[in-house]
Enzyme design. Structure first.
Site, mmCIF file in Angstrom:
data_model
loop_
_atom_site.group_PDB
_atom_site.id
_atom_site.type_symbol
_atom_site.label_atom_id
_atom_site.label_comp_id
_atom_site.label_asym_id
_atom_site.label_seq_id
_atom_site.Cartn_x
_atom_site.Cartn_y
_atom_site.Cartn_z
ATOM 1 C CG ASP A 41 7.466 8.099 -2.515
ATOM 2 O OD1 ASP A 41 7.777 8.070 -1.310
ATOM 3 O OD2 ASP A 41 8.306 8.266 -3.420
ATOM 4 C CG ASN A 43 3.220 8.625 3.513
ATOM 5 O OD1 ASN A 43 2.533 9.224 2.696
ATOM 6 N ND2 ASN A 43 3.043 7.358 3.809
ATOM 7 C CG HIS A 58 4.552 6.586 7.532
ATOM 8 N ND1 HIS A 58 4.848 6.611 6.190
ATOM 9 C CD2 HIS A 58 5.753 6.487 8.170
ATOM 10 C CE1 HIS A 58 6.168 6.515 6.027
ATOM 11 N NE2 HIS A 58 6.730 6.462 7.205
ATOM 12 C CG LEU A 152 -11.931 -2.028 -5.100
ATOM 13 C CD1 LEU A 152 -11.673 -1.471 -6.490
ATOM 14 C CD2 LEU A 152 -11.726 -0.939 -4.062
HETATM 15 C C1 FPP Z 1 6.553 6.102 1.259
HETATM 16 O O1 FPP Z 1 6.737 7.401 1.734
HETATM 17 C C2 FPP Z 1 5.551 5.478 2.055
HETATM 18 C C3 FPP Z 1 5.734 4.333 2.778
HETATM 19 C C4 FPP Z 1 6.993 3.605 2.837
HETATM 20 C C5 FPP Z 1 4.655 3.789 3.582
HETATM 21 C C6 FPP Z 1 3.303 3.944 2.980
HETATM 22 C C7 FPP Z 1 2.328 3.470 3.936
HETATM 23 C C8 FPP Z 1 1.137 4.015 4.123
HETATM 24 C C9 FPP Z 1 0.613 5.167 3.411
HETATM 25 C C10 FPP Z 1 0.233 3.405 5.113
HETATM 26 C C11 FPP Z 1 0.177 1.911 5.049
HETATM 27 C C12 FPP Z 1 -1.061 1.501 5.607
HETATM 28 C C13 FPP Z 1 -1.643 0.317 5.509
HETATM 29 C C14 FPP Z 1 -3.005 0.178 5.977
HETATM 30 C C15 FPP Z 1 -0.999 -0.856 4.945
HETATM 31 P P1 FPP Z 1 8.154 7.793 2.339
HETATM 32 O O2 FPP Z 1 8.132 7.522 3.780
HETATM 33 O O3 FPP Z 1 9.212 7.068 1.579
HETATM 34 O O4 FPP Z 1 8.175 9.312 2.045
HETATM 35 P P2 FPP Z 1 9.433 10.193 1.661
HETATM 36 O O5 FPP Z 1 9.898 9.715 0.322
HETATM 37 O O6 FPP Z 1 8.879 11.559 1.626
HETATM 38 O O7 FPP Z 1 10.452 9.992 2.736
#
Ligand code: FPP
Length: 263
Positions: A41, A43, A58, A152
């Site tokens: 979380d 990103n 992301h 893994l």
């Molecule tokens: C939450 O942060 C993150 C997500 C919804 C997406 C997470 C995905 C990845 C890290 C990459 C996925 C990759 C693969 C290979 C499957 P947010 O966007 O909710 O962050 P915020 O709370 O700061 O808005």
């Protein structure tokens, strides 16, 4: 104080690298969690703080995925489950959803060879039928190609929601009962678990959630009945090896009683 006046040996002893290697040593002395689950979380906030569109966060989060797989493998974790896209994430703007749907494709394009080389088995938890073709094809190809790997187990929870998973299990079990294959008394925890995406895997021992949010957001609700929770304020793209090791070390100091008592 002028840093140049501090003896080099002294600085080295307190360097981040030294600290990490001390952490690693300490972690390797204790019981390593068999299964770690992570809610990736923060990103969006990471990108916003840099004045960038959320997609950049992301993308940066992918690098942390690459690293955390390495760090988990290095200490002997057997199962790593990463929450990458929830059933609720479809509510985001179309542009962001489309971008998120491309990420597994990009990740696997560069990473599949490495997964194979490192004996890592990739699995996907979630409704793969609900994914766009390019996403589904990429994850299916990778799960098939790595199916025989014995190292893994890397579970990507993608288009995953725990309540939906539980309902799916209930529906499958109800069907079995209706067909007379299973009696209502035969519906026990073991049978129930067989119908979850986690199948025969042990439950997570440790759940890590960075970014300052203190909730589990519809993630592995059944499976985390006795997981230890570890939270931090770091945003996922900044999540470091030091922090990962610290989470495991803290876990090792918890007293897990599973509802019992210790004499
Ligand atoms: C939450 O942060 C993150 C997500 C919804 C997406 C997470 C995905 C990845 C890290 C990459 C996925 C990759 C693969 C290979 C499957 P947010 O966007 O909710 O962050 P915020 O709370 O700061 O808005």
């Amino acid at each position: 104080m002028d840093i140049k006046k501090i003896p080099r040996v002294f600085l080295k002893r307190f360097s981040p690298a030294r600290k990490e290697s001390r952490l690693l040593k300490a972690v390797l002395k204790g019981p390593v969690p068999l299964h770690i689950a992570i809610i990736m979380d923060g990103n969006g906030r990471w990108a916003k703080r840099r004045g960038l569109p959320r997609q950049f966060g992301h993308k940066a989060g992918i690098d942390t995925i690459r690293n955390v797989v390495k760090w988990a493998d290095e200490i002997g974790v057997k199962i790593l489950t990463l929450y990458a896209f929830s059933t609720e994430n479809w509510r985001r703007p179309r542009l962001e959803v489309d971008f998120l749907m491309r990420l597994p494709v990009d990740y696997l394009e560069t990473e599949l060879e490495k997964l194979l080389k490192n004996n890592i088995k990739l699995q996907v938890f979630g409704e793969t039928d609900g994914l766009p073709d390019h996403t589904r094809e990429a994850v299916c190809e990778a799960t098939e190609k790595t199916a025989k790997n014995s190292g893994l187990v890397l579970n990507l929870a993608f288009n995953y929601g725990s309540r939906a998973e539980i309902l799916k299990a209930v529906r499958e079990i109800a069907q079995k009962v209706a067909e007379g294959v299973l009696s209502p008394e035969g519906v026990d925890e073991e049978e129930f678990c067989r119908h979850l995406y986690t199948g025969g895997l042990p439950d997570p021992d440790l759940m890590i959630r960075p970014s300052g949010e203190l909730r589990i957001s519809n993630f592995l609700l059944w499976q985390m009945a006795y997981a230890e929770f570890w939270f931090s304020n770091t945003l996922w793209p900044d999540f470091s090896r030091r922090e990962f090791l610290q989470a495991v070390l803290d876990y090792q100091q918890r007293d897990r009683r599973f509802g019992g008592i210790k004499f």
